[in-house]
Structures are given as C-alpha cells and as structure tokens.
Design an enzyme around this catalytic site. Structure first.
Site, PDB file in Angstrom:
ATOM      1  N   ASP A 225      38.298  42.574  33.491  1.00 49.99           N
ATOM      2  CA  ASP A 225      36.876  42.494  33.828  1.00 49.99           C
ATOM      3  C   ASP A 225      36.192  43.829  33.553  1.00 49.99           C
ATOM      4  OD1 ASP A 225      34.577  41.302  34.689  1.00 49.99           O
ATOM      5  OD2 ASP A 225      35.122  41.239  36.807  1.00 49.99           O
TER       6      ASP A 225
ATOM      7  N   ASN B  62      33.227  30.808  30.948  1.00 47.76           N
ATOM      8  CA  ASN B  62      32.663  31.700  29.925  1.00 47.76           C
ATOM      9  C   ASN B  62      31.891  30.942  28.833  1.00 47.76           C
ATOM     10  OD1 ASN B  62      35.397  34.139  30.023  1.00 47.76           O
ATOM     11  ND2 ASN B  62      33.462  34.096  31.132  1.00 47.76           N
TER      12      ASN B  62
END
Ligand code: FPP
Length: 242
Positions: free
Chosen positions: A17, A65
């Site tokens: 991340d 995503n």
C-alpha cells in the site's frame, strides 16, 4: 539480531500500500508510484530468496481496484505485463514458480497470455513460490468455494456432512499452499482489506509507515526479525502456561 538466528516464516503475504501517497508526496502521477512499487516487488523477491522464505504472496490488484479510473487500471495492467516480461528471468535464476490467485479471466488478454507463459515456464521450480493476487478478493473467493461445494452436493458427489474445513480449503484459489505465517502491510493502514481472510486467520501482522515504493530488503528483514520474536499459540496455550 544476526540473520542466522531468524525463525523464518514459511509464507509471507504482503498488502503493498501507499504507491499513490508516495507519488503525491513527490508531485508525480499515481502511475509513477506503481512503477516504483514494481521495483520493490523485485527487491522483496530477492530478499525472500536470501532469507529462505519459501512462499511469497503479493496483493497486486484487488476486485475493488477495478473501480479506479480507467487510466490507472490500464497503467497497472501495463506494469504487470512489463513485470511478467522482464522479471521472469529472476524467477528462473532463483528457481521460483509463479502462481496467480483471483479472477484471472477478468484480466486483459495480453496480461493473461504473459501470465500463463510465465507460470508454465516456471511450473517445475520448487525453491520458492511467488503468488500474485490479481483481481482477488477474499469474499469473492469464499463465495466461489461455497458455490463449488454446493455443485458437488447437487451432483451427489459430496454429502453435506462432508463439508469440512479441509473440503472448503480445496475449493479456494490457494488450495495446496500453506497458510501465510506473516502478513505485512505498508503505509500504516491496519486492515486486511479483503485479503486472504480465511488463510490469514492465524497469521502474525506487521505494519509499517513506509510506503510500498520505499520498502527495502532492510524493512523486510525488520519484519522477519519481529516475527522471529513472536510466540504463536494458534488459540492454545504455551508450554509454561499449560
Ligand atoms: C496500493 O497503493 C497498490 C496497488 C493498488 C497496486 C499494487 C501494484 C504494484 C506494487 C505494482 C505492480 C505489481 C506487480 C506485481 C508488478 P495505492 O495506489 O492504493 O496507494 P494509496 O493508498 O497511497 O493511494
């Protein structure tokens, strides 16, 4: 702590991340953060080889995503394709087999082709396993497993009382792989974000403020050293308490 005294986890899973934040801090487009993140992937694959971690699973693209802007999704798919073209050499060098988990059928045809070529070319290797989670989400994986078990019952190949944890595990994308011992998450977030929810039930968690593009061999070693100091009970008691 010397690396020789490390109690090395067999399986490390990483939630990579902070690519976007890394880029923003530098006034760069988000795609540059992902590009720099792909370099960290290369470093961590090398580090696993160096420290003897046999299984590495990377959360490279989640089912969520797909909701990102088309341009970002395209940039990520391009990067993935480049990675599969350029980094397969490392997999051959270290005898690492490549695997993928997730809704692979949703990926663009070009990526799917490169992925199958790289997986086929490395299928015989056993020194290590690199698993890319692509269009992956745990809830979708568990739903798919439930559907697979229901189909077997409907066809008369399985009785409801034969639905055990082991039977469900055989229907997961990760069937045949050991559960992760250690889950690393970068950029200071403290969530599993729909990643390996079943498989990481007893995993140790390690979170760092470092954004993924800045994640180095030294950070990885720090995580392994921290893991090494932990005592795992799997819900039981340690020897002194029992
Ligand atoms: C999270 O950062 C990262 C991703 C959604 C993608 C991860 C992809 C890579 C590391 C590069 C390509 C991967 C391989 C295997 C070659 P974010 O964009 O959510 O960051 P932010 O939370 O700071 O915005």
């Amino acid at each position: 702590m010397a690396t020789t005294t490390l109690k090395t986890p067999r399986h490390v899973a990483i939630i990579m991340d902070g690519n976007g934040r890394w880029a923003r801090e530098r006034g760069l487009p988000r795609s540059e953060g992902h590009r720099a993140g792909a370099e960290s992937v290369r470093r961590v694959v090398e580090a696993c080889h160096e420290f003897g971690v046999k299984y590495l699973t990377l959360y490279a693209f989640s089912t969520e995503n797909w909701a990102r802007p088309v341009s970002e999704v395209r940039a990520l798919m391009r990067l993935l394709k480049d990675f599969l073209e350029e980094r397969t050499a490392d997999l051959h060098r270290y005898h690492i087999r490549l695997q993928a988990i997730g809704e692979i059928e949703r990926l663009p045809a070009g990526v799917r082709r490169k992925l199958s070529e790289a997986m086929a070319a490395t299928a015989a290797y056993r020194k290590g396993t690199l698993t890319l989670a692509l269009s992956y989400g745990s809830r979708a994986e568990l739903t798919r497993a439930a559907r697979c078990l229901a189909e077997r019952v409907r066809e008369g190949r399985l009785r409801p009382d034969q639905i055990t944890e082991a039977a469900l595990e055989r229907c997961l994308y990760t069937a045949g792989q050991p559960d992760p011992d250690l889950v690393i998450r970068t950029a200071n977030e403290r969530r599993l974000s729909n990643f390996l929810l079943w498989q990481a039930s007893y995993a140790e968690l390690w979170v760092t403020p470092v954004c993924w593009p800045d994640f180095t061999r030294e950070h990885f070693l720090e995580a392994l050293q921290d893991y090494s100091r932990r005592v795992r009970h799997f819900g039981g008691l340690d020897d002194a308490a029992s």
